[in-house]
Write a protein that holds these residues in place. Structure first.
Motif, PDB file in Angstrom:
ATOM      1  N   ALA A 238       0.827  -1.213   0.000  1.00 49.38           N
ATOM      2  CA  ALA A 238       0.000   0.000   0.000  1.00 49.38           C
ATOM      3  C   ALA A 238       0.858   1.258   0.000  1.00 49.38           C
ATOM      4  O   ALA A 238       0.437   2.311  -0.499  1.00 49.38           O
ATOM      5  CB  ALA A 238      -0.929  -0.011   1.212  1.00 49.38           C
ATOM      6  N   HIS A 239       2.070   1.157   0.548  1.00 47.64           N
ATOM      7  CA  HIS A 239       2.942   2.341   0.581  1.00 47.64           C
ATOM      8  C   HIS A 239       3.349   2.776  -0.827  1.00 47.64           C
ATOM      9  O   HIS A 239       3.674   3.945  -1.044  1.00 47.64           O
ATOM     10  CB  HIS A 239       4.187   2.086   1.437  1.00 47.64           C
ATOM     11  CG  HIS A 239       5.002   0.933   1.002  1.00 47.64           C
ATOM     12  ND1 HIS A 239       4.670  -0.376   1.285  1.00 47.64           N
ATOM     13  CD2 HIS A 239       6.163   0.869   0.287  1.00 47.64           C
ATOM     14  CE1 HIS A 239       5.587  -1.190   0.772  1.00 47.64           C
ATOM     15  NE2 HIS A 239       6.492  -0.458   0.155  1.00 47.64           N
ATOM     16  N   VAL A 240       3.337   1.859  -1.790  1.00 43.03           N
ATOM     17  CA  VAL A 240       3.644   2.248  -3.172  1.00 43.03           C
ATOM     18  C   VAL A 240       2.543   3.167  -3.699  1.00 43.03           C
ATOM     19  O   VAL A 240       2.819   4.166  -4.381  1.00 43.03           O
ATOM     20  CB  VAL A 240       3.799   1.005  -4.064  1.00 43.03           C
ATOM     21  CG1 VAL A 240       4.157   1.414  -5.496  1.00 43.03           C
ATOM     22  CG2 VAL A 240       4.863   0.065  -3.507  1.00 43.03           C
ATOM     23  N   LEU A 241       1.295   2.852  -3.368  1.00 44.74           N
ATOM     24  CA  LEU A 241       0.197   3.745  -3.748  1.00 44.74           C
ATOM     25  C   LEU A 241       0.388   5.119  -3.116  1.00 44.74           C
ATOM     26  O   LEU A 241       0.108   6.155  -3.734  1.00 44.74           O
ATOM     27  CB  LEU A 241      -1.145   3.160  -3.290  1.00 44.74           C
ATOM     28  CG  LEU A 241      -1.658   1.900  -3.997  1.00 44.74           C
ATOM     29  CD1 LEU A 241      -2.992   1.492  -3.387  1.00 44.74           C
ATOM     30  CD2 LEU A 241      -1.790   2.114  -5.492  1.00 44.74           C
ATOM     31  N   LYS A 242       0.861   5.145  -1.864  1.00 49.91           N
ATOM     32  CA  LYS A 242       1.061   6.431  -1.182  1.00 49.91           C
ATOM     33  C   LYS A 242       2.114   7.282  -1.889  1.00 49.91           C
ATOM     34  O   LYS A 242       2.024   8.520  -1.893  1.00 49.91           O
ATOM     35  CB  LYS A 242       1.454   6.192   0.271  1.00 49.91           C
ATOM     36  CG  LYS A 242       0.349   5.600   1.129  1.00 49.91           C
ATOM     37  CD  LYS A 242       0.811   5.382   2.564  1.00 49.91           C
ATOM     38  CE  LYS A 242      -0.313   4.805   3.423  1.00 49.91           C
ATOM     39  NZ  LYS A 242       0.111   4.593   4.826  1.00 49.91           N
ATOM     40  N   SER A 243       3.110   6.632  -2.496  1.00 48.91           N
ATOM     41  CA  SER A 243       4.125   7.409  -3.212  1.00 48.91           C
ATOM     42  C   SER A 243       3.514   8.113  -4.416  1.00 48.91           C
ATOM     43  O   SER A 243       3.878   9.255  -4.734  1.00 48.91           O
ATOM     44  CB  SER A 243       5.277   6.497  -3.645  1.00 48.91           C
ATOM     45  OG  SER A 243       4.906   5.637  -4.718  1.00 48.91           O
ATOM     46  N   PHE A 244       2.569   7.455  -5.091  1.00 52.97           N
ATOM     47  CA  PHE A 244       1.879   8.103  -6.203  1.00 52.97           C
ATOM     48  C   PHE A 244       0.902   9.159  -5.694  1.00 52.97           C
ATOM     49  O   PHE A 244       0.771  10.243  -6.287  1.00 52.97           O
ATOM     50  CB  PHE A 244       1.127   7.062  -7.038  1.00 52.97           C
ATOM     51  CG  PHE A 244       2.017   6.115  -7.783  1.00 52.97           C
ATOM     52  CD1 PHE A 244       2.889   6.573  -8.754  1.00 52.97           C
ATOM     53  CD2 PHE A 244       1.990   4.748  -7.507  1.00 52.97           C
ATOM     54  CE1 PHE A 244       3.712   5.707  -9.455  1.00 52.97           C
ATOM     55  CE2 PHE A 244       2.805   3.866  -8.194  1.00 52.97           C
ATOM     56  CZ  PHE A 244       3.671   4.340  -9.170  1.00 52.97           C
ATOM     57  N   GLU A 245       0.216   8.856  -4.599  1.00 56.59           N
ATOM     58  CA  GLU A 245      -0.735   9.819  -4.039  1.00 56.59           C
ATOM     59  C   GLU A 245      -0.031  11.108  -3.608  1.00 56.59           C
ATOM     60  O   GLU A 245      -0.596  12.202  -3.727  1.00 56.59           O
ATOM     61  CB  GLU A 245      -1.457   9.195  -2.843  1.00 56.59           C
ATOM     62  CG  GLU A 245      -2.538  10.105  -2.264  1.00 56.59           C
ATOM     63  CD  GLU A 245      -3.093   9.597  -0.940  1.00 56.59           C
ATOM     64  OE1 GLU A 245      -3.686  10.407  -0.216  1.00 56.59           O
ATOM     65  OE2 GLU A 245      -2.912   8.396  -0.619  1.00 56.59           O
ATOM     66  N   ALA A 246       1.208  10.973  -3.126  1.00 55.73           N
ATOM     67  CA  ALA A 246       1.952  12.166  -2.696  1.00 55.73           C
ATOM     68  C   ALA A 246       2.092  13.161  -3.835  1.00 55.73           C
ATOM     69  O   ALA A 246       1.986  14.384  -3.637  1.00 55.73           O
ATOM     70  CB  ALA A 246       3.321  11.766  -2.169  1.00 55.73           C
TER      71      ALA A 246
END
Length: 453
Positions: free
Chosen positions: A364-372
């Motif tokens: 899920a942290h990979v999604l957070k990198s895009f969301e940032a």
């Protein structure tokens, strides 16, 4: 050979705010070391600073703890480079409003930041006081352009003023003759620590001398504390040349607010990064386990993480993302179909990525990198920063998160923090394609301001 200098530094002028009493002058001692390839200076009550020109690094030594912080020299130069145009914009705004913009005059800003706006074609000319037309003639350079800075002889010294007569810097004619290399190092010390207009420092460097007295005027805006600084040479000692005095010291990394904790930064910046082949095998195992569990988005994100950490793109990843008949993968594909270059796109992307976190599982942290990136496009910099910190907490060796966090620091004008992040990223994957623009910026700074290096 090297040269050790003892200076007396006096700072005066100004108030902390208009209602405060004048700030009393402050005098303190400073020790300076000039060597081949590096210089050092230490002020009373402060840590010693070393400038390593071979590596283009700035070291700050903590003598009590026997540690040192090693930072990029580019950070300070980057701030000065972009701050000049920022202040020139303020000058234009104040002038348009018919206010007093004299403190933001471009030549003054160049003096305070010690960077040159080359497009303005600055000139320095000698003012001669012989005959009624001499001063008028001295206002023109060889190209027929009025000089921006005038150099004139005064009793026992040389002074530099703006064309309007505002003092910038003066130095005495007496002092210590030094070899050209040491004279250049002394000017580097002045440039990095006290600033000064580049044309004036260039003239001083050509004299191959350490003046007995140097007085900076307009070092800060008129009325500001420390706007006048006087340096007086107390002693000079020729010494054998030597290397950086960091024997017995341990390097540490200091981040600060809004960055990963110091322990993480030290581990990532100073330690060995995970081997690319082992990272690849780990991500393959994770992806295979996710597929076996029917978690297709989680498996896809494992390979995105590989790319963002090591810059290795698994063959066929793009085609697989397009072909996998999974609703979560489709929504992920749609969310990333357009980069968040405008608020409309970013507004759609951010909540879409949030909705996929449960399906993303351990990645899920990979999604957070895009969301940032989407949050930053929406002007939500604190939220973007928090997301990137969470990415790094999940995977301390996530190269892309350090790169993006550094970009956020630049937007906040915290150039030192930006290079702390980028140093970490470079230790993980020094040739990562995401870091090409950092190298490009450093190349630009070195080309625009070679005198700093």
């Amino acid at each position: 050979m090297g040269l050790d200098l003892s200076l007396q530094v006096t700072e005066s002028g100004g108030r902390n705010n208009p209602e405060s009493p004048p700030v009393p002058s402050r005098t303190h001692a400073m020790q300076v070391r000039l060597r081949r390839g590096w210089l050092g200076y230490r002020e009373t009550g402060k840590d010693e600073v070393l400038l390593d020109f071979t590596r283009r690094r700035r070291l700050t030594l903590d003598e009590g703890a026997k540690t040192y912080v090693d930072e990029s020299m580019y950070a300070d130069v980057c701030f000065r480079h972009f701050e000049l145009s920022n202040r020139e914009h303020l000058h234009a705004v104040i002038t348009a409003g018919l206010g007093d913009a004299s403190d933001f005059a471009p030549v003054i800003m160049e003096h305070q930041l010690s960077v040159l706006d080359k497009a303005r074609g600055r000139t320095l000319a000698e003012a001669k006081a012989t005959g009624p037309g001499a001063m008028l003639r001295s206002l023109f350079s060889g190209r027929g352009k009025p000089a921006d800075i005038l150099m004139k002889s005064e009793a026992g010294g040389t002074a530099f003023v703006t064309a309007e007569g505002r003092p910038l810097l003066a130095y005495s004619d007496d002092g210590v003759r030094v070899a050209p290399s040491l004279g250049g190092q002394f000017v580097q010390f002045l440039r990095h620590r006290f600033h000064g207009h580049p044309l004036i420092l260039e003239r001083l460097g050509s004299a191959h001398r350490v003046p007995r007295d140097i007085q900076y005027s307009a070092k800060a805006m008129r009325g500001s504390p420390g706007s006048t600084v006087t340096l007086r040479l107390q002693s000079d000692t020729v010494v054998p040349d030597s290397g950086l005095p960091i024997g017995g010291y341990r390097r540490v990394v200091r981040g600060g607010p809004g960055l990963p904790d110091d322990a993480t930064l030290e581990r990532v910046t100073l330690g060995a990064a995970p081997d690319g082949a082992s990272v690849r095998e780990q991500r393959k195992r994770e992806a295979e386990a996710s597929v076996a569990a029917g978690r297709m988005l989680e498996s896809v994100l494992a390979f995105f993480e590989l790319k963002l950490q090591t810059d290795e793109l698994m063959p066929g990843l793009g085609e697989a993302v397009q072909a996998i008949p999974d609703a979560d993968v489709r929504r992920f594909r749609e969310a990333l179909s357009r980069p968040p270059n405008d608020k409309a796109t970013a507004s759609a992307m951010a909540p879409g990525l949030v909705a996929l976190r449960a399906a993303a599982g351990r990645h899920a942290h990979v999604l957070k990198s895009f969301e940032a990136g989407a949050r930053r496009a929406l002007g939500e910099a604190p939220a973007a920063r928090q997301l990137l910190l969470e990415v790094i907490q999940a995977n301390p060796f996530f190269t892309g998160a350090y790169k993006d966090l550094g970009d956020l620091c630049v937007a906040d004008w915290d150039m030192g923090a930006a290079w702390v992040c980028w140093d970490a990223a470079r230790n993980i994957a020094p040739r990562h394609s995401l870091l090409q623009d950092v190298s490009g910026m450093e190349a630009m700074l070195a080309a625009e301001h070679p005198e700093y290096f």
